[in-house]
Design a protein around this motif. Structure first.
Motif, mmCIF file in Angstrom:
data_model
loop_
_atom_site.group_PDB
_atom_site.id
_atom_site.type_symbol
_atom_site.label_atom_id
_atom_site.label_comp_id
_atom_site.label_asym_id
_atom_site.label_seq_id
_atom_site.Cartn_x
_atom_site.Cartn_y
_atom_site.Cartn_z
ATOM 1 N N SER A 257 72.789 31.357 -7.423
ATOM 2 C CA SER A 257 73.934 31.976 -6.763
ATOM 3 C C SER A 257 74.141 33.405 -7.249
ATOM 4 O O SER A 257 74.402 34.316 -6.462
ATOM 5 C CB SER A 257 75.184 31.134 -7.025
ATOM 6 N N LYS B 54 73.855 36.716 -4.868
ATOM 7 C CA LYS B 54 74.983 37.630 -4.739
ATOM 8 C C LYS B 54 74.559 39.065 -5.060
ATOM 9 O O LYS B 54 74.941 40.007 -4.358
ATOM 10 C CB LYS B 54 76.108 37.187 -5.682
ATOM 11 N N ARG C 33 74.526 42.334 -2.507
ATOM 12 C CA ARG C 33 75.195 43.575 -2.895
ATOM 13 C C ARG C 33 74.223 44.749 -2.831
ATOM 14 O O ARG C 33 74.574 45.843 -2.378
ATOM 15 C CB ARG C 33 75.765 43.431 -4.304
#
Length: 99
Positions: free
Chosen positions: A23, A27, A31
């Motif tokens: 995760s 992420k 980004r």
């Protein structure tokens, strides 16, 4: 039976850690992609004012040409001469003079 509980607990802990790390990586990847897209937008927006001015000038010329093509009551020769007086027509005139 106790061995089975230990094995399942171990698998549960390893799975939780793997999902957490996955995760976090996902992420950060998202980004990064968003930042890359933002930089591309900023980079492509740098020359947009010059392009916008050129597009506006071309749209004005197209409007005049459309009016010439559709409105026969006006004096075509005067309007064509007006078009020749536009700044971009200097290049066209110099090319015509060479021919």
């Amino acid at each position: 039976m106790d061995e089975l509980i230990v094995i399942f607990t171990f698998i549960l802990i390893i799975s939780s850690v793997a999902l957490g790390v996955g995760s976090y990586i996902h992420k950060n990847h998202i980004r990064h992609e968003e930042r890359k897209a933002e930089l591309e937008r900023e980079k492509s927006g740098a020359g947009s004012t010059k392009s916008d001015a050129k597009i506006a000038r071309l749209e004005d010329r197209v409007r005049v040409l459309e009016r010439l093509a559709t409105d026969r009551k006006q004096d075509l020769a005067d309007q064509i001469e007006d078009l020749r007086r536009l700044p971009d027509a200097d290049l066209t005139q110099s090319l015509r003079d060479k021919a």
